[in-house]
Design a protein around this motif. Sequence first.
Motif, PDB file in Angstrom:
ATOM      1  N   LEU A 142     -42.648   9.187 -28.822  1.00 14.16           N
ATOM      2  CA  LEU A 142     -42.723  10.636 -28.629  1.00 14.16           C
ATOM      3  C   LEU A 142     -41.336  11.279 -28.673  1.00 14.16           C
ATOM      4  O   LEU A 142     -41.223  12.501 -28.680  1.00 14.16           O
ATOM      5  N   SER A 143     -40.297  10.452 -28.673  1.00 15.03           N
ATOM      6  CA  SER A 143     -38.918  10.957 -28.691  1.00 15.03           C
ATOM      7  C   SER A 143     -38.026   9.782 -29.078  1.00 15.03           C
ATOM      8  O   SER A 143     -38.377   8.627 -28.838  1.00 15.03           O
ATOM      9  N   PRO A 144     -36.831  10.063 -29.647  1.00 13.75           N
ATOM     10  CA  PRO A 144     -35.922   8.958 -29.960  1.00 13.75           C
ATOM     11  C   PRO A 144     -35.246   8.376 -28.718  1.00 13.75           C
ATOM     12  O   PRO A 144     -34.609   7.330 -28.804  1.00 13.75           O
ATOM     13  N   GLY A 145     -35.378   9.030 -27.563  1.00 13.00           N
ATOM     14  CA  GLY A 145     -34.778   8.495 -26.349  1.00 13.00           C
ATOM     15  C   GLY A 145     -33.272   8.675 -26.310  1.00 13.00           C
ATOM     16  O   GLY A 145     -32.702   9.459 -27.087  1.00 13.00           O
ATOM     17  N   SER A 146     -32.619   7.970 -25.419  1.00  9.44           N
ATOM     18  CA  SER A 146     -31.199   8.236 -25.158  1.00  9.44           C
ATOM     19  C   SER A 146     -30.295   7.020 -25.353  1.00  9.44           C
ATOM     20  O   SER A 146     -29.189   6.999 -24.840  1.00  9.44           O
ATOM     21  N   MET A 147     -30.797   6.009 -26.072  1.00 11.36           N
ATOM     22  CA  MET A 147     -29.957   4.851 -26.387  1.00 11.36           C
ATOM     23  C   MET A 147     -29.466   4.983 -27.835  1.00 11.36           C
ATOM     24  O   MET A 147     -30.266   5.080 -28.761  1.00 11.36           O
ATOM     25  N   ILE A 148     -28.136   4.993 -27.992  1.00 16.32           N
ATOM     26  CA  ILE A 148     -27.542   5.086 -29.332  1.00 16.32           C
ATOM     27  C   ILE A 148     -26.620   3.885 -29.508  1.00 16.32           C
ATOM     28  O   ILE A 148     -25.786   3.619 -28.645  1.00 16.32           O
ATOM     29  N   SER A 149     -26.742   3.176 -30.628  1.00 10.09           N
ATOM     30  CA  SER A 149     -25.695   2.222 -30.980  1.00 10.09           C
ATOM     31  C   SER A 149     -25.035   2.726 -32.249  1.00 10.09           C
ATOM     32  O   SER A 149     -25.662   3.426 -33.043  1.00 10.09           O
TER      33      SER A 149
ATOM     34  N   GLU B  80     -27.879 -11.966 -37.994  1.00  4.69           N
ATOM     35  CA  GLU B  80     -29.256 -11.849 -38.458  1.00  4.69           C
ATOM     36  C   GLU B  80     -30.006 -10.724 -37.723  1.00  4.69           C
ATOM     37  O   GLU B  80     -30.861 -10.054 -38.287  1.00  4.69           O
ATOM     38  N   MET B  81     -29.639 -10.535 -36.455  1.00  2.00           N
ATOM     39  CA  MET B  81     -30.286  -9.482 -35.657  1.00  2.00           C
ATOM     40  C   MET B  81     -29.639  -8.122 -35.887  1.00  2.00           C
ATOM     41  O   MET B  81     -30.093  -7.117 -35.340  1.00  2.00           O
ATOM     42  N   GLY B  82     -28.550  -8.099 -36.661  1.00  2.26           N
ATOM     43  CA  GLY B  82     -27.886  -6.829 -36.952  1.00  2.26           C
ATOM     44  C   GLY B  82     -26.886  -6.413 -35.891  1.00  2.26           C
ATOM     45  O   GLY B  82     -26.495  -5.246 -35.817  1.00  2.26           O
ATOM     46  N   ILE B  83     -26.462  -7.366 -35.054  1.00  2.59           N
ATOM     47  CA  ILE B  83     -25.451  -7.062 -34.030  1.00  2.59           C
ATOM     48  C   ILE B  83     -24.076  -7.381 -34.609  1.00  2.59           C
ATOM     49  O   ILE B  83     -23.795  -8.528 -34.954  1.00  2.59           O
ATOM     50  N   THR B  84     -23.244  -6.360 -34.754  1.00  4.75           N
ATOM     51  CA  THR B  84     -21.947  -6.529 -35.404  1.00  4.75           C
ATOM     52  C   THR B  84     -20.818  -6.510 -34.373  1.00  4.75           C
ATOM     53  O   THR B  84     -21.008  -6.060 -33.240  1.00  4.75           O
ATOM     54  N   ALA B  85     -19.639  -6.983 -34.798  1.00  6.76           N
ATOM     55  CA  ALA B  85     -18.467  -7.011 -33.914  1.00  6.76           C
ATOM     56  C   ALA B  85     -17.971  -5.602 -33.615  1.00  6.76           C
ATOM     57  O   ALA B  85     -17.289  -5.369 -32.623  1.00  6.76           O
ATOM     58  N   GLN B  86     -18.296  -4.653 -34.512  1.00  5.92           N
ATOM     59  CA  GLN B  86     -17.806  -3.282 -34.299  1.00  5.92           C
ATOM     60  C   GLN B  86     -18.866  -2.378 -33.674  1.00  5.92           C
ATOM     61  O   GLN B  86     -18.706  -1.169 -33.642  1.00  5.92           O
ATOM     62  N   MET B  87     -19.961  -3.002 -33.178  1.00  9.59           N
ATOM     63  CA  MET B  87     -21.041  -2.184 -32.597  1.00  9.59           C
ATOM     64  C   MET B  87     -20.743  -1.801 -31.151  1.00  9.59           C
ATOM     65  O   MET B  87     -20.332  -2.630 -30.344  1.00  9.59           O
ATOM     66  N   ILE B  88     -20.999  -0.539 -30.847  1.00 12.81           N
ATOM     67  CA  ILE B  88     -20.877  -0.016 -29.479  1.00 12.81           C
ATOM     68  C   ILE B  88     -22.230   0.555 -29.095  1.00 12.81           C
ATOM     69  O   ILE B  88     -22.867   1.250 -29.896  1.00 12.81           O
ATOM     70  N   ARG B  89     -22.675   0.220 -27.883  1.00 12.77           N
ATOM     71  CA  ARG B  89     -23.955   0.769 -27.413  1.00 12.77           C
ATOM     72  C   ARG B  89     -23.694   1.830 -26.352  1.00 12.77           C
ATOM     73  O   ARG B  89     -22.922   1.599 -25.421  1.00 12.77           O
ATOM     74  N   LEU B  90     -24.333   2.975 -26.527  1.00 13.15           N
ATOM     75  CA  LEU B  90     -24.201   4.062 -25.552  1.00 13.15           C
ATOM     76  C   LEU B  90     -25.539   4.307 -24.876  1.00 13.15           C
ATOM     77  O   LEU B  90     -26.582   4.332 -25.534  1.00 13.15           O
ATOM     78  N   SER B  91     -25.510   4.483 -23.565  1.00 17.68           N
ATOM     79  CA  SER B  91     -26.668   4.993 -22.844  1.00 17.68           C
ATOM     80  C   SER B  91     -26.282   6.396 -22.394  1.00 17.68           C
ATOM     81  O   SER B  91     -25.359   6.560 -21.596  1.00 17.68           O
ATOM     82  N   ILE B  92     -26.943   7.389 -22.959  1.00 17.68           N
ATOM     83  CA  ILE B  92     -26.560   8.776 -22.667  1.00 17.68           C
ATOM     84  C   ILE B  92     -27.242   9.242 -21.380  1.00 17.68           C
ATOM     85  O   ILE B  92     -28.441   9.037 -21.192  1.00 17.68           O
ATOM     86  N   GLY B  93     -26.452   9.850 -20.503  1.00 16.29           N
ATOM     87  CA  GLY B  93     -26.963  10.327 -19.214  1.00 16.29           C
ATOM     88  C   GLY B  93     -27.240  11.818 -19.240  1.00 16.29           C
ATOM     89  O   GLY B  93     -27.548  12.385 -20.291  1.00 16.29           O
ATOM     90  N   VAL B  94     -27.110  12.458 -18.082  1.00 13.14           N
ATOM     91  CA  VAL B  94     -27.495  13.870 -17.976  1.00 13.14           C
ATOM     92  C   VAL B  94     -26.288  14.815 -17.951  1.00 13.14           C
ATOM     93  O   VAL B  94     -26.426  16.003 -17.652  1.00 13.14           O
ATOM     94  N   GLU B  95     -25.104  14.298 -18.282  1.00 14.30           N
ATOM     95  CA  GLU B  95     -23.932  15.177 -18.334  1.00 14.30           C
ATOM     96  C   GLU B  95     -24.106  16.205 -19.456  1.00 14.30           C
ATOM     97  O   GLU B  95     -24.984  16.078 -20.308  1.00 14.30           O
ATOM     98  N   ASP B  96     -23.211  17.172 -19.494  1.00 14.95           N
ATOM     99  CA  ASP B  96     -23.239  18.135 -20.598  1.00 14.95           C
ATOM    100  C   ASP B  96     -22.853  17.409 -21.894  1.00 14.95           C
ATOM    101  O   ASP B  96     -21.830  16.716 -21.938  1.00 14.95           O
ATOM    102  N   PRO B  97     -23.658  17.557 -22.952  1.00 16.91           N
ATOM    103  CA  PRO B  97     -23.355  16.819 -24.182  1.00 16.91           C
ATOM    104  C   PRO B  97     -21.989  17.182 -24.789  1.00 16.91           C
ATOM    105  O   PRO B  97     -21.335  16.339 -25.406  1.00 16.91           O
ATOM    106  N   GLN B  98     -21.563  18.439 -24.592  1.00 13.98           N
ATOM    107  CA  GLN B  98     -20.245  18.830 -25.134  1.00 13.98           C
ATOM    108  C   GLN B  98     -19.134  18.051 -24.436  1.00 13.98           C
ATOM    109  O   GLN B  98     -18.169  17.632 -25.069  1.00 13.98           O
TER     110      GLN B  98
END
Length: 435
Positions: free
Chosen positions: A335-342, A393-411
């Motif tokens: 129903l939404s893309p959610g708040s996890m970005i890699s 094989e799983m698509g996890i790269t050495a340059q990958m960063i995972r973000l969990s976005i919270g409720v702060e102001d996006p700016q």
Amino acid sequence: MPTLHDQARIGGQKLRPESLMMSYGYTPAWSEGAIKPPIFQTSTFVFNSAEEGKAFFELAYGLRQQGPDEEMGLIYSRLNNPSLEILEHRLCLWDGAEDAASFASGMAAISTTLLALLQPGDVVLHSEPVYGGSDFFLKNVLRKFGITAVGFRPHATPAEMEALAAALAPGSLAMIFVETPANPTNHLIDLEACGALARKYSTADKPVRLVVDNTFLGPVFQHPLKHGADVVLYSATKFLGGHSDLIAGAALASKPLMKEIKAMRTFMGTMCDPNTGWMLMRSLETLKLRMERAAHSAQIIADWLRAHPLVANTYYLTHLEHNPVQQDIYRRHCLSPGSMISFDIKGGEPEAFRFLNALRLIKLAVSLGGTESLAEHPATMTHSDISVPEQAEMGITAQMIRLSIGVEDPQDLMLDLSQAFEAVGMVKTRELELA
Ligand SMILES: *Cc1c(COP(=O)(O)O)cnc(C)c1O
């Protein structure tokens, strides 16, 4: 108190979960009119009579059938406790489940459920990657009990999964265990296809259960029970708790399945404690607000990242235009893309580390789904026990960063990300000058 059924309705119209999180399953008359349920911080419960104690035990030990309107009596807090029962009633609303159980952790929910539903000789077909703790439990702990785990790759087609199931000893497949979206790549698994496979290999005396770890999008943005799942599991430590201040878990399913899972919880002693149960109820009041706000910000940030010159790739659920298969699953399940970005930063581990070390507002920590934004490096942190070729094989790269976005102001979050990119950029330029 009106029945749960009546509490959830006005004039026959069903109320939405977010409208019921403040009151459902509790009546102020239980505690001097207190609008909030107290924490039932007690180990045991006093019976009104010996006969009542006997009747409660008969039910708890399955010595007689439960009456149509009969509730399980309160006996001892390892079996049940009002702080957990109110919470469990509320959890049911989001997923449209018949029953729920709360646990001491996500791993307690996962391990207890798997031990309840599996037996020696069984095979579990599971998606990969799954959460590190689940991976270890599937591959190392279950093996000690004669249960085999067989993983399937993220891009396995329904036909490839079917071939895996067909190659197993007849009658051995007992469970399909899936985590979707997968961590940290946001790769989606087709629950409807998995459900069809489970039903195809089910027999009257050996059902194949589809069990889904719904921690990443649930319970607001994805409802696996509606797509063929038999059991939904959560690390309630993440979005459900949502404030990075507790560890808990949950399992939801039909009444008969939950009976098996709750029986195992009683004997393993893996239930949630009353104080944590109460904290979770407080969190549930703002669950949808928090998840919607975080997802709204994540969409803005993900789009901004995709356009950034130092970003090579984004892994976000609305960035799937080049992958029609994934896009189709997204459209059916989420129903939404959610708040996890890699995302992949240009360069490799050194650039990723410089970036992470330069962040100021966003904290460098594992875990996710809290009010504060977090960043981490999957290859060397959450997924470091996976070999480098398997990570690839799983698509996890050495340059990958995972973000969990919270409720702060996006700016403000983008201001922080921006200055961290600048820090990486500056070091890069300086290195080039030296060279
Ligand atoms: C965190 C997590 C778990 C484990 O939960 P705990 O509460 O830490 O025991 C399981 N699955 C997923 C997807 C998770 O993110």
